[in-house]
Scaffold this motif. Structure first.
Motif, PDB file in Angstrom:
ATOM      1  N   PHE A   4       0.867  -1.178   0.000  1.00 12.37           N
ATOM      2  CA  PHE A   4       0.000   0.000   0.000  1.00 12.37           C
ATOM      3  C   PHE A   4       0.907   1.232   0.000  1.00 12.37           C
ATOM      4  O   PHE A   4       1.796   1.364   0.837  1.00 12.37           O
ATOM      5  CB  PHE A   4      -0.900  -0.010   1.234  1.00 12.37           C
ATOM      6  CG  PHE A   4      -2.049   0.944   1.113  1.00 12.37           C
ATOM      7  CD1 PHE A   4      -3.255   0.530   0.554  1.00 12.37           C
ATOM      8  CD2 PHE A   4      -1.922   2.263   1.539  1.00 12.37           C
ATOM      9  CE1 PHE A   4      -4.314   1.429   0.415  1.00 12.37           C
ATOM     10  CE2 PHE A   4      -2.979   3.163   1.392  1.00 12.37           C
ATOM     11  CZ  PHE A   4      -4.178   2.735   0.843  1.00 12.37           C
ATOM     12  N   LYS A   5       0.663   2.123  -0.971  1.00 14.93           N
ATOM     13  CA  LYS A   5       1.563   3.270  -1.148  1.00 14.93           C
ATOM     14  C   LYS A   5       0.852   4.588  -0.839  1.00 14.93           C
ATOM     15  O   LYS A   5      -0.192   4.872  -1.419  1.00 14.93           O
ATOM     16  CB  LYS A   5       2.084   3.302  -2.593  1.00 14.93           C
ATOM     17  CG  LYS A   5       3.023   2.163  -2.894  1.00 14.93           C
ATOM     18  CD  LYS A   5       3.261   1.987  -4.379  1.00 14.93           C
ATOM     19  CE  LYS A   5       2.175   1.163  -5.006  1.00 14.93           C
ATOM     20  NZ  LYS A   5       2.319   0.970  -6.438  1.00 14.93           N
ATOM     21  N   ILE A   6       1.461   5.334   0.063  1.00 16.11           N
ATOM     22  CA  ILE A   6       0.866   6.611   0.488  1.00 16.11           C
ATOM     23  C   ILE A   6       1.817   7.756   0.155  1.00 16.11           C
ATOM     24  O   ILE A   6       3.011   7.672   0.468  1.00 16.11           O
ATOM     25  CB  ILE A   6       0.621   6.605   2.023  1.00 16.11           C
ATOM     26  CG1 ILE A   6      -0.292   5.440   2.428  1.00 16.11           C
ATOM     27  CG2 ILE A   6       0.041   7.939   2.487  1.00 16.11           C
ATOM     28  CD1 ILE A   6      -0.470   5.303   3.934  1.00 16.11           C
ATOM     29  N   LEU A   7       1.284   8.801  -0.468  1.00 14.75           N
ATOM     30  CA  LEU A   7       2.085  10.009  -0.704  1.00 14.75           C
ATOM     31  C   LEU A   7       1.532  11.128   0.166  1.00 14.75           C
ATOM     32  O   LEU A   7       0.321  11.381   0.164  1.00 14.75           O
ATOM     33  CB  LEU A   7       1.983  10.422  -2.183  1.00 14.75           C
ATOM     34  CG  LEU A   7       2.664  11.751  -2.538  1.00 14.75           C
ATOM     35  CD1 LEU A   7       4.179  11.654  -2.373  1.00 14.75           C
ATOM     36  CD2 LEU A   7       2.327  12.168  -3.977  1.00 14.75           C
ATOM     37  N   ASN A  89       8.067  -4.271   1.944  1.00 16.84           N
ATOM     38  CA  ASN A  89       7.275  -3.564   2.960  1.00 16.84           C
ATOM     39  C   ASN A  89       5.788  -3.654   2.636  1.00 16.84           C
ATOM     40  O   ASN A  89       5.416  -3.702   1.473  1.00 16.84           O
ATOM     41  CB  ASN A  89       7.682  -2.087   3.010  1.00 16.84           C
ATOM     42  CG  ASN A  89       9.135  -1.927   3.449  1.00 16.84           C
ATOM     43  OD1 ASN A  89       9.446  -1.979   4.623  1.00 16.84           O
ATOM     44  ND2 ASN A  89      10.029  -1.763   2.480  1.00 16.84           N
ATOM     45  N   ASP A  90       4.954  -3.654   3.686  1.00 17.79           N
ATOM     46  CA  ASP A  90       3.495  -3.646   3.450  1.00 17.79           C
ATOM     47  C   ASP A  90       3.043  -2.253   3.038  1.00 17.79           C
ATOM     48  O   ASP A  90       2.156  -2.079   2.227  1.00 17.79           O
ATOM     49  CB  ASP A  90       2.676  -3.899   4.726  1.00 17.79           C
ATOM     50  CG  ASP A  90       3.044  -5.143   5.447  1.00 17.79           C
ATOM     51  OD1 ASP A  90       3.532  -6.049   4.789  1.00 17.79           O
ATOM     52  OD2 ASP A  90       2.801  -5.187   6.673  1.00 17.79           O
ATOM     53  N   ILE A  91       3.646  -1.262   3.710  1.00 24.75           N
ATOM     54  CA  ILE A  91       3.201   0.124   3.493  1.00 24.75           C
ATOM     55  C   ILE A  91       4.417   1.012   3.253  1.00 24.75           C
ATOM     56  O   ILE A  91       5.389   0.946   4.014  1.00 24.75           O
ATOM     57  CB  ILE A  91       2.410   0.642   4.722  1.00 24.75           C
ATOM     58  CG1 ILE A  91       1.190  -0.256   4.995  1.00 24.75           C
ATOM     59  CG2 ILE A  91       1.980   2.096   4.521  1.00 24.75           C
ATOM     60  CD1 ILE A  91       0.368   0.137   6.195  1.00 24.75           C
ATOM     61  N   VAL A  92       4.370   1.801   2.184  1.00 24.13           N
ATOM     62  CA  VAL A  92       5.440   2.777   1.934  1.00 24.13           C
ATOM     63  C   VAL A  92       4.818   4.177   2.011  1.00 24.13           C
ATOM     64  O   VAL A  92       3.804   4.448   1.364  1.00 24.13           O
ATOM     65  CB  VAL A  92       6.100   2.572   0.553  1.00 24.13           C
ATOM     66  CG1 VAL A  92       7.252   3.563   0.365  1.00 24.13           C
ATOM     67  CG2 VAL A  92       6.606   1.141   0.389  1.00 24.13           C
ATOM     68  N   LEU A 213      -7.071   6.556   9.479  1.00 17.97           N
ATOM     69  CA  LEU A 213      -6.223   6.133   8.356  1.00 17.97           C
ATOM     70  C   LEU A 213      -6.248   4.620   8.185  1.00 17.97           C
ATOM     71  O   LEU A 213      -6.303   4.119   7.056  1.00 17.97           O
ATOM     72  CB  LEU A 213      -4.789   6.629   8.592  1.00 17.97           C
ATOM     73  CG  LEU A 213      -4.368   7.816   7.745  1.00 17.97           C
ATOM     74  CD1 LEU A 213      -4.200   7.421   6.287  1.00 17.97           C
ATOM     75  CD2 LEU A 213      -5.382   8.949   7.815  1.00 17.97           C
ATOM     76  N   VAL A 214      -6.219   3.899   9.317  1.00 16.40           N
ATOM     77  CA  VAL A 214      -6.262   2.433   9.242  1.00 16.40           C
ATOM     78  C   VAL A 214      -7.553   2.012   8.527  1.00 16.40           C
ATOM     79  O   VAL A 214      -7.539   1.136   7.662  1.00 16.40           O
ATOM     80  CB  VAL A 214      -6.173   1.815  10.664  1.00 16.40           C
ATOM     81  CG1 VAL A 214      -6.520   0.341  10.652  1.00 16.40           C
ATOM     82  CG2 VAL A 214      -4.773   2.034  11.231  1.00 16.40           C
ATOM     83  N   GLU A 215      -8.659   2.673   8.888  1.00 11.79           N
ATOM     84  CA  GLU A 215      -9.948   2.354   8.227  1.00 11.79           C
ATOM     85  C   GLU A 215      -9.904   2.689   6.738  1.00 11.79           C
ATOM     86  O   GLU A 215     -10.379   1.918   5.904  1.00 11.79           O
ATOM     87  CB  GLU A 215     -11.088   3.147   8.873  1.00 11.79           C
ATOM     88  CG  GLU A 215     -11.601   2.482  10.127  1.00 11.79           C
ATOM     89  CD  GLU A 215     -12.687   3.320  10.783  1.00 11.79           C
ATOM     90  OE1 GLU A 215     -13.454   3.989  10.061  1.00 11.79           O
ATOM     91  OE2 GLU A 215     -12.744   3.304  12.018  1.00 11.79           O
ATOM     92  N   ALA A 216      -9.332   3.852   6.414  1.00  6.05           N
ATOM     93  CA  ALA A 216      -9.267   4.265   5.001  1.00  6.05           C
ATOM     94  C   ALA A 216      -8.417   3.275   4.204  1.00  6.05           C
ATOM     95  O   ALA A 216      -8.781   2.885   3.092  1.00  6.05           O
ATOM     96  CB  ALA A 216      -8.694   5.675   4.888  1.00  6.05           C
ATOM     97  N   ILE A 217      -7.297   2.834   4.803  1.00  6.33           N
ATOM     98  CA  ILE A 217      -6.410   1.888   4.099  1.00  6.33           C
ATOM     99  C   ILE A 217      -7.156   0.574   3.841  1.00  6.33           C
ATOM    100  O   ILE A 217      -7.080   0.011   2.748  1.00  6.33           O
ATOM    101  CB  ILE A 217      -5.110   1.650   4.918  1.00  6.33           C
ATOM    102  CG1 ILE A 217      -4.271   2.919   4.919  1.00  6.33           C
ATOM    103  CG2 ILE A 217      -4.318   0.473   4.361  1.00  6.33           C
ATOM    104  CD1 ILE A 217      -3.067   2.899   5.856  1.00  6.33           C
TER     105      ILE A 217
END
Ligand SMILES: Nc1ncnc2c1ncn2[C@@H]1O[C@H](COP(=O)(O)OP(=O)(O)OP(=O)(O)O)[C@@H](O)[C@H]1O
Ligand SMILES: [Mg+2]
Length: 254
Positions: A4-7, A89-92, A213-217
């Motif tokens: 999952f990629k977050i900017l 990684n799971d999340i970047v 954020l956890v919910e949004a992801i």
């Protein structure tokens, strides 16, 4: 969990991009995810924050983008670095100050784009102008569009979070996160600790933000899996058709 990629980005300086980047990385790491921080900014505030704070297992990468060289190289490097980190990684989480040398194609690399903003009229107008330029990205149906999340930060206790104010400034599809409060304690955590461990109103607001954020992801990941599944079933249907076609050809020729 699939990668999952977050900017975390904005054109504005000092709105809290690096604070949110470092502390969201810490929050998600403490939730049991393997998290990498990819700090694209020259100053390296978010990577320095995590390097100074007690280690909790975040992969920290400071990779300033060579924006001064222009052309396609900076964006290609950014995409390569991001994709490489996704393998392990799971999340970047990427921290980037947006500038005119950054192109919209980079946004399509991400699942979620977080834009921190303070809630004064001036800041909301600036953020709204910035987002209006990229509205087509978030509303795109051609590419797999990233989701947009607006994150009010450095909000004073007496500043009301009036959601109609946001609807008026941002008349397009976005997720509105719970506000992160302004607090002296947040500044004191720089290179020392994490906002999620603060036992005050600022810490509580940050934890509420982290929970949202956890919910949004989870929600966006589910949508992503659905799209991939639909793609798979379309592919299966095509393969079946191809097989039938081949079978009918064989029956013609034999
Ligand atoms: N919730 C908060 N409460 C109090 N101070 C904050 C909060 N969030 C950020 N700050 C402070 O605001 C300043 C800017 O924050 P930060 O560096 O995270 O913003 P930025 O958008 O990354 O800035 P830059 O554009 O310089 O990269 C810092 O001094 C930081 O400590
Ligand atoms: Mg910064």
């Amino acid at each position: 969990m699939a990668e999952f990629k977050i900017l975390i980005t904005s054109q504005k300086g000092g709105v809290g991009k690096s604070t949110v980047s470092a502390n969201l990385a810490a929050y998600l790491c403490k939730q049991g995810h393997q998290v990498a921080l990819l700090d694209f900014d020259l100053h390296g505030s978010s990577s320095k924050w995590l390097e100074g704070a007690p280690p909790i297992g975040i992969n920290i990468h400071h990779e300033p983008l060579p924006l001064e060289v222009g052309g396609t190289r900076p964006m290609n490097e950014a995409k390569q670095k991001l994709r490489r980190l996704c393998y392990s990684n799971d999340i970047v989480i990427s921290d980037l100050t947006w500038s005119d040398s950054v192109t919209a194609e980079l946004l399509f690399e991400y699942d979620l784009v977080i834009v921190p903003t303070s809630v004064s009229e001036i800041e909301l107008n600036a953020t709204s102008d910035f987002l209006e330029r990229f509205r087509w990205v978030f509303e795109s149906t051609l590419h797999r569009a990233p989701r947009l999340l607006l994150s009010p930060t450095r909000v004073q206790n007496d500043q009301l979070m009036d959601t109609s104010l946001f609807k008026q400034h941002f008349p397009f599809r976005l997720i509105l996160a719970p506000a992160i409060l302004e607090g002296q304690s947040a500044r004191q955590m720089y290179k020392r600790g994490y906002l999620c461990d603060l036992n005050d109103a600022c810490g509580a607001s940050f934890n509420e933000f982290g929970g949202a954020l956890v919910e949004a992801i989870a929600m966006i990941s589910q949508d992503k899996a659905q799209v991939a599944n639909d793609g798979n079933s379309r592919m299966k249907a095509l393969l079946k058709l191809a097989a039938q076609y081949e079978a009918s050809l064989k029956s013609v020729f034999h």
